[in-house]
Motif scaffolding. Structure first.
Motif, PDB file in Angstrom:
ATOM      1  N   VAL A   1       0.847  -1.184   0.000  1.00  0.00           N
ATOM      2  CA  VAL A   1       0.000   0.000   0.000  1.00  0.00           C
ATOM      3  C   VAL A   1       0.885   1.237   0.000  1.00  0.00           C
ATOM      4  CG1 VAL A   1      -1.773   1.312   1.217  1.00  0.00           C
ATOM      5  CG2 VAL A   1      -1.817  -1.185   1.272  1.00  0.00           C
ATOM      6  N   GLN A   2       0.616   2.124  -0.943  1.00  0.00           N
ATOM      7  CA  GLN A   2       1.388   3.373  -0.999  1.00  0.00           C
ATOM      8  C   GLN A   2       0.436   4.546  -1.166  1.00  0.00           C
ATOM      9  OE1 GLN A   2       4.380   2.930  -4.098  1.00  0.00           O
ATOM     10  NE2 GLN A   2       5.902   2.462  -2.534  1.00  0.00           N
ATOM     11  N   LEU A   3       0.686   5.548  -0.357  1.00  0.00           N
ATOM     12  CA  LEU A   3      -0.064   6.798  -0.454  1.00  0.00           C
ATOM     13  C   LEU A   3       0.939   7.933  -0.617  1.00  0.00           C
ATOM     14  CD1 LEU A   3      -2.579   6.360   2.506  1.00  0.00           C
ATOM     15  CD2 LEU A   3      -3.056   6.002   0.095  1.00  0.00           C
ATOM     16  N   GLN A   4       0.597   8.880  -1.442  1.00  0.00           N
ATOM     17  CA  GLN A   4       1.476  10.023  -1.643  1.00  0.00           C
ATOM     18  C   GLN A   4       0.656  11.286  -1.677  1.00  0.00           C
ATOM     19  OE1 GLN A   4       5.091  10.302  -1.980  1.00  0.00           O
ATOM     20  NE2 GLN A   4       4.355  12.371  -1.554  1.00  0.00           N
ATOM     21  N   ALA A   5       0.893  12.142  -0.687  1.00  0.00           N
ATOM     22  CA  ALA A   5       0.234  13.440  -0.673  1.00  0.00           C
ATOM     23  C   ALA A   5       1.100  14.453  -1.406  1.00  0.00           C
ATOM     24  CB  ALA A   5      -0.008  13.886   0.762  1.00  0.00           C
ATOM     25  N   SER A   6       0.449  15.359  -2.102  1.00  0.00           N
ATOM     26  CA  SER A   6       1.176  16.406  -2.832  1.00  0.00           C
ATOM     27  C   SER A   6       0.300  17.649  -2.925  1.00  0.00           C
ATOM     28  CB  SER A   6       1.557  15.917  -4.235  1.00  0.00           C
ATOM     29  OG  SER A   6       0.391  15.608  -4.978  1.00  0.00           O
ATOM     30  N   GLY A   7       0.909  18.732  -3.374  1.00  0.00           N
ATOM     31  CA  GLY A   7       0.154  19.955  -3.594  1.00  0.00           C
ATOM     32  C   GLY A   7       0.365  21.040  -2.564  1.00  0.00           C
ATOM     33  N   GLY A   8       1.163  20.760  -1.556  1.00  0.00           N
ATOM     34  CA  GLY A   8       1.415  21.763  -0.541  1.00  0.00           C
ATOM     35  C   GLY A   8       2.256  22.908  -1.071  1.00  0.00           C
ATOM     36  N   GLY A   9       2.352  23.947  -0.259  1.00  0.00           N
ATOM     37  CA  GLY A   9       3.149  25.098  -0.649  1.00  0.00           C
ATOM     38  C   GLY A   9       2.903  26.252   0.291  1.00  0.00           C
ATOM     39  N   LEU A  10       3.394  27.400  -0.135  1.00  0.00           N
ATOM     40  CA  LEU A  10       3.254  28.628   0.642  1.00  0.00           C
ATOM     41  C   LEU A  10       2.106  29.445   0.060  1.00  0.00           C
ATOM     42  CD1 LEU A  10       4.310  30.697   2.730  1.00  0.00           C
ATOM     43  CD2 LEU A  10       5.871  31.523   0.939  1.00  0.00           C
ATOM     44  N   VAL A  11       1.207  29.884   0.924  1.00  0.00           N
ATOM     45  CA  VAL A  11       0.054  30.644   0.473  1.00  0.00           C
ATOM     46  C   VAL A  11      -0.260  31.720   1.518  1.00  0.00           C
ATOM     47  CG1 VAL A  11      -1.596  29.037   1.524  1.00  0.00           C
ATOM     48  CG2 VAL A  11      -2.320  30.445  -0.409  1.00  0.00           C
ATOM     49  N   GLN A  12      -0.787  32.830   1.070  1.00  0.00           N
ATOM     50  CA  GLN A  12      -1.178  33.882   2.010  1.00  0.00           C
ATOM     51  C   GLN A  12      -2.503  33.531   2.669  1.00  0.00           C
ATOM     52  OE1 GLN A  12      -1.193  37.575  -0.240  1.00  0.00           O
ATOM     53  NE2 GLN A  12       0.852  38.066   0.505  1.00  0.00           N
ATOM     54  N   ALA A  13      -2.697  34.034   3.842  1.00  0.00           N
ATOM     55  CA  ALA A  13      -3.975  33.856   4.532  1.00  0.00           C
ATOM     56  C   ALA A  13      -5.104  34.339   3.635  1.00  0.00           C
ATOM     57  CB  ALA A  13      -3.969  34.611   5.852  1.00  0.00           C
ATOM     58  N   GLY A  14      -6.168  33.557   3.613  1.00  0.00           N
ATOM     59  CA  GLY A  14      -7.290  33.853   2.738  1.00  0.00           C
ATOM     60  C   GLY A  14      -7.215  33.155   1.397  1.00  0.00           C
ATOM     61  N   GLY A  15      -6.075  32.590   1.094  1.00  0.00           N
ATOM     62  CA  GLY A  15      -5.881  31.914  -0.179  1.00  0.00           C
ATOM     63  C   GLY A  15      -6.371  30.477  -0.169  1.00  0.00           C
ATOM     64  N   SER A  16      -6.078  29.784  -1.262  1.00  0.00           N
ATOM     65  CA  SER A  16      -6.550  28.410  -1.445  1.00  0.00           C
ATOM     66  C   SER A  16      -5.416  27.513  -1.925  1.00  0.00           C
ATOM     67  CB  SER A  16      -7.675  28.359  -2.483  1.00  0.00           C
ATOM     68  OG  SER A  16      -8.795  29.105  -2.058  1.00  0.00           O
ATOM     69  N   LEU A  17      -5.557  26.246  -1.601  1.00  0.00           N
ATOM     70  CA  LEU A  17      -4.675  25.199  -2.113  1.00  0.00           C
ATOM     71  C   LEU A  17      -5.505  23.943  -2.305  1.00  0.00           C
ATOM     72  CD1 LEU A  17      -1.374  25.290   0.019  1.00  0.00           C
ATOM     73  CD2 LEU A  17      -1.566  25.762  -2.426  1.00  0.00           C
ATOM     74  N   ARG A  18      -5.084  23.116  -3.226  1.00  0.00           N
ATOM     75  CA  ARG A  18      -5.697  21.809  -3.361  1.00  0.00           C
ATOM     76  C   ARG A  18      -4.623  20.739  -3.208  1.00  0.00           C
ATOM     77  NH1 ARG A  18      -8.893  18.968  -8.406  1.00  0.00           N
ATOM     78  NH2 ARG A  18      -6.757  18.832  -9.220  1.00  0.00           N
ATOM     79  N   LEU A  19      -4.815  19.882  -2.246  1.00  0.00           N
ATOM     80  CA  LEU A  19      -3.908  18.767  -2.024  1.00  0.00           C
ATOM     81  C   LEU A  19      -4.465  17.522  -2.706  1.00  0.00           C
ATOM     82  CD1 LEU A  19      -3.067  19.190   1.775  1.00  0.00           C
ATOM     83  CD2 LEU A  19      -2.071  20.361  -0.206  1.00  0.00           C
ATOM     84  N   SER A  20      -3.548  16.658  -3.106  1.00  0.00           N
ATOM     85  CA  SER A  20      -3.929  15.388  -3.712  1.00  0.00           C
ATOM     86  C   SER A  20      -3.305  14.249  -2.926  1.00  0.00           C
ATOM     87  CB  SER A  20      -3.442  15.321  -5.164  1.00  0.00           C
ATOM     88  OG  SER A  20      -4.014  16.348  -5.946  1.00  0.00           O
ATOM     89  N   CYS A  21      -4.013  13.135  -2.877  1.00  0.00           N
ATOM     90  CA  CYS A  21      -3.490  11.910  -2.265  1.00  0.00           C
ATOM     91  C   CYS A  21      -3.686  10.792  -3.272  1.00  0.00           C
ATOM     92  CB  CYS A  21      -4.223  11.604  -0.968  1.00  0.00           C
ATOM     93  SG  CYS A  21      -3.787  10.010  -0.235  1.00  0.00           S
ATOM     94  N   ALA A  22      -2.581  10.326  -3.821  1.00  0.00           N
ATOM     95  CA  ALA A  22      -2.619   9.237  -4.790  1.00  0.00           C
ATOM     96  C   ALA A  22      -2.371   7.927  -4.071  1.00  0.00           C
ATOM     97  CB  ALA A  22      -1.572   9.462  -5.873  1.00  0.00           C
ATOM     98  N   ALA A  23      -3.175   6.921  -4.388  1.00  0.00           N
ATOM     99  CA  ALA A  23      -3.092   5.648  -3.679  1.00  0.00           C
ATOM    100  C   ALA A  23      -2.830   4.504  -4.648  1.00  0.00           C
ATOM    101  CB  ALA A  23      -4.384   5.388  -2.915  1.00  0.00           C
ATOM    102  N   SER A  24      -2.051   3.533  -4.199  1.00  0.00           N
ATOM    103  CA  SER A  24      -1.824   2.320  -4.963  1.00  0.00           C
ATOM    104  C   SER A  24      -1.727   1.160  -3.984  1.00  0.00           C
ATOM    105  CB  SER A  24      -0.546   2.430  -5.803  1.00  0.00           C
ATOM    106  OG  SER A  24       0.575   2.621  -4.973  1.00  0.00           O
TER     107      SER A  24
END
Length: 114
Positions: A1-24
Motif C-alpha cells: 500500500v502506498q499513499l502520496q500526498a502532494s500539492g502543498g506550498g506557501l500561500v497567504q492567509a485567505g488563499g486556497s490550495l488543493r492537495l492530492s493523495c494518490a493511492a496504490s
C-alpha cells in the motif's frame, strides 16, 4: 500500500490550495481515506474523512472551508482548502485503514503566511 500526498506550498492567509493523495496497492474504490495534519510542535489531528461512498466528515476547525472529494478512476483523493488561516499551517497526510492496519502517506507541507 502506498499513499502520496502532494500539492502543498506557501500561500497567504485567505488563499486556497488543493492537495492530492494518490493511492496504490489497494482496491481504491472500496476504501475510505482520511486527511490529517500536524502543526509544528503539535499533535497530528484529523482534518476530515471521505468514505468509499463519497460521504464526508470534517473537523469543526475546517468545516465550511475545506472539501474532500475523490476520483476513483484516477485513484486520487483531493483536499480543497479555501479561506486558509495561519493556523492551518502544517504537514498534511493522508491515511487509509486496511485489514486493521493504518497506512500513512508521506506528507506535504502547507505554510500559510499571515
Amino acid at each position: 500500500v502506498q499513499l502520496q500526498a502532494s500539492g502543498g506550498g506557501l500561500v497567504q492567509a485567505g488563499g486556497s490550495l488543493r492537495l492530492s493523495c494518490a493511492a496504490s496497492g489497494i482496491v481504491f474504490r472500496v476504501n475510505g481515506i482520511d486527511w490529517y495534519r500536524q502543526a509544528p510542535g503539535g499533535q497530528r489531528e484529523l482534518v476530515g474523512t471521505i468514505t468509499s461512498g463519497g460521504s464526508t466528515n470534517y473537523a469543526d476547525s475546517v468545516k465550511g472551508r475545506f472539501t474532500i472529494s475523490r476520483d476513483n478512476v484516477r485513484r486520487v483523493v483531493y483536499l480543497q482548502m479555501n479561506s486558509l488561516k495561519f493556523e492551518d499551517t502544517g504537514v498534511y497526510y493522508c491515511k487509509v485503514d486496511r485489514a486493521g492496519l493504518a497506512y500513512w502517506g508521506r506528507g506535504t507541507l502547507v505554510t500559510v503566511s499571515s
